[in-house]
Design a protein around this motif. Structure first.
Motif, PDB file in Angstrom:
ATOM      1  N   UNK A 113       0.870  -1.175   0.000  1.00  0.00           N
ATOM      2  CA  UNK A 113       0.000   0.000   0.000  1.00  0.00           C
ATOM      3  C   UNK A 113       0.910   1.229   0.000  1.00  0.00           C
ATOM      4  N   UNK A 114       0.310   2.436   0.051  1.00  0.00           N
ATOM      5  CA  UNK A 114       1.129   3.645   0.000  1.00  0.00           C
ATOM      6  C   UNK A 114       1.049   4.475   1.263  1.00  0.00           C
ATOM      7  N   UNK A 115       0.679   3.847   2.373  1.00  0.00           N
ATOM      8  CA  UNK A 115       0.626   4.604   3.644  1.00  0.00           C
ATOM      9  C   UNK A 115       1.112   3.707   4.772  1.00  0.00           C
ATOM     10  N   UNK A 116       1.082   4.221   6.010  1.00  0.00           N
ATOM     11  CA  UNK A 116       1.677   3.439   7.103  1.00  0.00           C
ATOM     12  C   UNK A 116       0.706   3.263   8.272  1.00  0.00           C
ATOM     13  N   UNK A 117       1.191   2.626   9.314  1.00  0.00           N
ATOM     14  CA  UNK A 117       0.417   2.387  10.550  1.00  0.00           C
ATOM     15  C   UNK A 117       1.310   2.650  11.764  1.00  0.00           C
ATOM     16  N   UNK A 118       0.720   2.666  12.971  1.00  0.00           N
ATOM     17  CA  UNK A 118       1.531   3.005  14.150  1.00  0.00           C
ATOM     18  C   UNK A 118       2.798   2.146  14.305  1.00  0.00           C
ATOM     19  N   UNK A 119       3.880   2.794  14.770  1.00  0.00           N
ATOM     20  CA  UNK A 119       5.215   2.164  14.780  1.00  0.00           C
ATOM     21  C   UNK A 119       5.496   1.304  16.012  1.00  0.00           C
ATOM     22  N   UNK A 120       4.843   0.163  16.098  1.00  0.00           N
ATOM     23  CA  UNK A 120       5.053  -0.725  17.246  1.00  0.00           C
ATOM     24  C   UNK A 120       6.352  -1.538  17.098  1.00  0.00           C
ATOM     25  N   UNK A 121       7.007  -1.392  15.933  1.00  0.00           N
ATOM     26  CA  UNK A 121       8.054  -2.350  15.553  1.00  0.00           C
ATOM     27  C   UNK A 121       9.279  -2.381  16.468  1.00  0.00           C
ATOM     28  N   UNK A 122       9.735  -1.220  16.925  1.00  0.00           N
ATOM     29  CA  UNK A 122      10.923  -1.226  17.799  1.00  0.00           C
ATOM     30  C   UNK A 122      10.581  -1.918  19.121  1.00  0.00           C
ATOM     31  N   UNK A 170       6.209  19.500  15.693  1.00  0.00           N
ATOM     32  CA  UNK A 170       5.291  19.659  16.824  1.00  0.00           C
ATOM     33  C   UNK A 170       5.436  18.529  17.839  1.00  0.00           C
ATOM     34  N   UNK A 171       6.111  17.451  17.412  1.00  0.00           N
ATOM     35  CA  UNK A 171       6.185  16.267  18.274  1.00  0.00           C
ATOM     36  C   UNK A 171       5.035  15.313  18.009  1.00  0.00           C
ATOM     37  N   UNK A 172       4.114  15.709  17.136  1.00  0.00           N
ATOM     38  CA  UNK A 172       2.950  14.862  16.843  1.00  0.00           C
ATOM     39  C   UNK A 172       2.990  14.418  15.385  1.00  0.00           C
ATOM     40  N   UNK A 173       2.690  13.156  15.169  1.00  0.00           N
ATOM     41  CA  UNK A 173       2.741  12.593  13.821  1.00  0.00           C
ATOM     42  C   UNK A 173       1.451  12.940  13.070  1.00  0.00           C
ATOM     43  N   UNK A 174       1.624  13.371  11.823  1.00  0.00           N
ATOM     44  CA  UNK A 174       0.448  13.647  10.978  1.00  0.00           C
ATOM     45  C   UNK A 174       0.050  12.378  10.253  1.00  0.00           C
ATOM     46  N   UNK A 175      -1.215  12.024  10.341  1.00  0.00           N
ATOM     47  CA  UNK A 175      -1.692  10.895   9.536  1.00  0.00           C
ATOM     48  C   UNK A 175      -2.478  11.437   8.348  1.00  0.00           C
ATOM     49  N   UNK A 176      -2.375  10.694   7.225  1.00  0.00           N
ATOM     50  CA  UNK A 176      -2.994  11.110   5.970  1.00  0.00           C
ATOM     51  C   UNK A 176      -4.336  10.419   5.739  1.00  0.00           C
ATOM     52  N   UNK A 177      -4.651   9.441   6.568  1.00  0.00           N
ATOM     53  CA  UNK A 177      -5.816   8.591   6.292  1.00  0.00           C
ATOM     54  C   UNK A 177      -6.243   7.928   7.601  1.00  0.00           C
ATOM     55  N   UNK A 178      -7.558   7.716   7.807  1.00  0.00           N
ATOM     56  CA  UNK A 178      -7.964   6.989   9.011  1.00  0.00           C
ATOM     57  C   UNK A 178      -7.311   5.613   9.119  1.00  0.00           C
ATOM     58  N   UNK A 179      -7.030   4.967   7.992  1.00  0.00           N
ATOM     59  CA  UNK A 179      -6.377   3.651   8.049  1.00  0.00           C
ATOM     60  C   UNK A 179      -5.008   3.739   8.689  1.00  0.00           C
ATOM     61  N   UNK A 180      -4.361   4.899   8.610  1.00  0.00           N
ATOM     62  CA  UNK A 180      -3.034   5.013   9.224  1.00  0.00           C
ATOM     63  C   UNK A 180      -3.129   4.983  10.752  1.00  0.00           C
TER      64      UNK A 180
END
Ligand code: 2M8
Length: 449
Positions: A113-122, A170-180
């Motif tokens: 896909x062309x978007x992401x999701x929350x970064x739980x990976x680390x 700002x310290x806050x992540x911008x999401x481009x889509x509700x799926x993100x």
């Protein structure tokens, strides 16, 4: 009562055996589909949670889960929200609809896909390593080697979020889509979606409704908007600056940002294990601390919750959703904030609500606008989100609360089936059954007993 209507009450051993069977059945050979039919591909944050559960079985297989996901990382550092299984069809939007082939930053040998999701990976990578330390020298050494291999990719992912997704710093992540956000049709996104005009959207057919009850899934109006945003991003070739300029949905998401803060703490621990340069560590600390300040600014004292912020409307989103507990997930709570967050959590709008079947947090407060006990992220409880609350409470030293949440979460799962989500008042499993991340979380909780 006949045998068939007697409620099943799995023992922990039976539940663990069923969870293992679900993860095996959903295994695609080194990576795991999110669910058997509804989600036949690899999802980004699902895979991170799945890796945490898999680590209880085999830390090398758990590492492989993340390795496959990060092999599809974009040149920008973005980890895509779906890596498509070329052998599976039946999910929409499919690779053709995403159309990433014109995107300069796409990976060369994976369909995503062309978007992401929350970064739980680390957090997941560090958990794999920590579990491997108890499993003898060879497994421990392999896990350290895995951290060395994945660390640069994790760093690039975090750098992407801290820069491209926060040009305002700002310290806050911008999401481009509700799926993100991961919480697709949360009432938090209602006003931002309502403001979107759908233009020349190519026709489409939904596949999700073939595998799930339509009364539980997002509506057609929501889907049109979801697909329109994808269309805008695709036409902009998924270029970050273009998306920032043209996208009809731009939201500073506090739950996502809080996970990013916690993941930066995990990445710092990884950086120490792999002897990363001091300059890297300074960056990670900067991202984390900026995140904490950003969340602090979004705290709403009247609701005792943190609020998302709609950049397009230039206004905070005053809805009582699970994401409001962002400060708990981020950690580093001041005594005042800890008291306020826990009071909200224990109160009648959340765990203290008299109608809850189990004291686990619903995705939307039953007291808030937009609540619906059966529809997707608008009220049902999500075992994987219970896990995140449990993990955060434990990290905050709230051991008793964490234990109570783990027990209630496991009790909810004792009926079997590993539902995607649960009706908060009846405890009925809803959505897809045999959902991989639910099975993975059960394994992790059982191992903690
Ligand atoms: C749901 O999202 C997908 C789109 O990404 C969908 O509805 O088709 C969400 O629950 C999301 O958080 C999750 O990662 C995904 C797979 O479990 O399903």
């Amino acid at each position: 009562m006949s045998t068939t209507d007697r409620p099943i009450a799995l023992t922990p051993e039976e539940m663990a055996a069923q969870a293992v069977a679900v993860l095996r059945a959903n295994d695609l050979g080194g990576w795991t589909k999110a669910a058997p039919r509804l989600y036949p591909h690899q999802w980004s944050w699902d895979s991170a949670f799945i890796a945490i559960g898999l680590a209880r079985l085999d830390t090398r297989r758990a590492a492989q889960e993340l390795r496959v996901l990060f092999a599809a990382q974009w040149a920008t550092g973005m980890v895509p929200h779906i890596v498509f299984n070329p052998a599976a069809s039946g999910y929409f939007p499919d690779p053709e609809r995403w159309g990433i082939t014109t995107a300069p930053a796409r990976p060369s040998d994976a369909l995503t896909s062309g978007m992401c999701q929350p970064p739980v990976h680390a957090i997941a990578a560090h958990a794999i390593w920590a579990i491997a330390q108890e499993r003898g020298e060879a497994e421990a050494a392999d896990a350290t080697a895995f951290l060395r291999e994945i660390y640069p990719r994790l760093l690039a992912w975090h750098r992407y979020l801290a820069t491209e997704r926060d040009p305002e710093r700002s310290g806050l992540v911008t999401i481009y889509h509700p799926w993100e956000s991961g919480a697709d049709n949360s009432p938090a996104w209602d006003s931002a979606l309502a403001a979107i005009t759908v233009e020349d959207l190519p026709p489409y057919e939904r596949h999700d409704l073939k595998h799930a009850d339509p009364s539980m899934r997002p509506t057609m109006a929501e889907y049109d908007r979801y697909l329109w945003i994808v269309e805008v991003m695709r036409r902009g070739r998924y270029d970050e600056a273009t998306t920032y300029r043209t996208n009809p949905f731009l939201v500073k998401a506090v739950w996502f940002s809080a996970i990013f803060v916690a993941a930066n703490d995990a990445l710092l621990e990884i950086a120490a294990i792999v002897d990363a340069p001091d300059a890297d560590r300074a960056h990670i600390i900067e991202w984390r601390d900026r995140g904490l300040r950003g969340l602090d600014e979004r705290w709403e004292a009247n609701l005792n919750l943190c609020l998302d912020y709609d950049l397009r409307a230039a206004s905070p989103i005053r809805v009582q959703v699970m994401g409001g507990f962002a400060p708990l997930v981020a950690g580093h709570l001041t005594p005042e904030r800890r008291a306020a967050v826990l009071a909200t959590l224990d109160g009648p709008a959340w765990l203290g609500h008299p109608r809850l079947r189990w004291p686990v947090p619903p995705s939307t407060s039953p007291e808030g606008p937009g609540f619906d006990p059966r529809r997707y992220w608008r009220g049902p409880t999500w075992p994987v989100m219970n896990w995140l609350f449990w993990w955060a409470l434990r990290r905050a030293g709230e051991t008793e609360r964490a234990d109570a949440l783990r027990r209630a979460s496991l009790n909810q799962l004792r009926g079997g089936g590993f539902g995607e989500y649960y009706e908060p008042f009846t405890g009925e499993p809803l959505g897809s059954l045999d959902q991989s991340w639910t099975a993975a979380m059960a394994l992790d909780w059982i191992a903690e007993q």
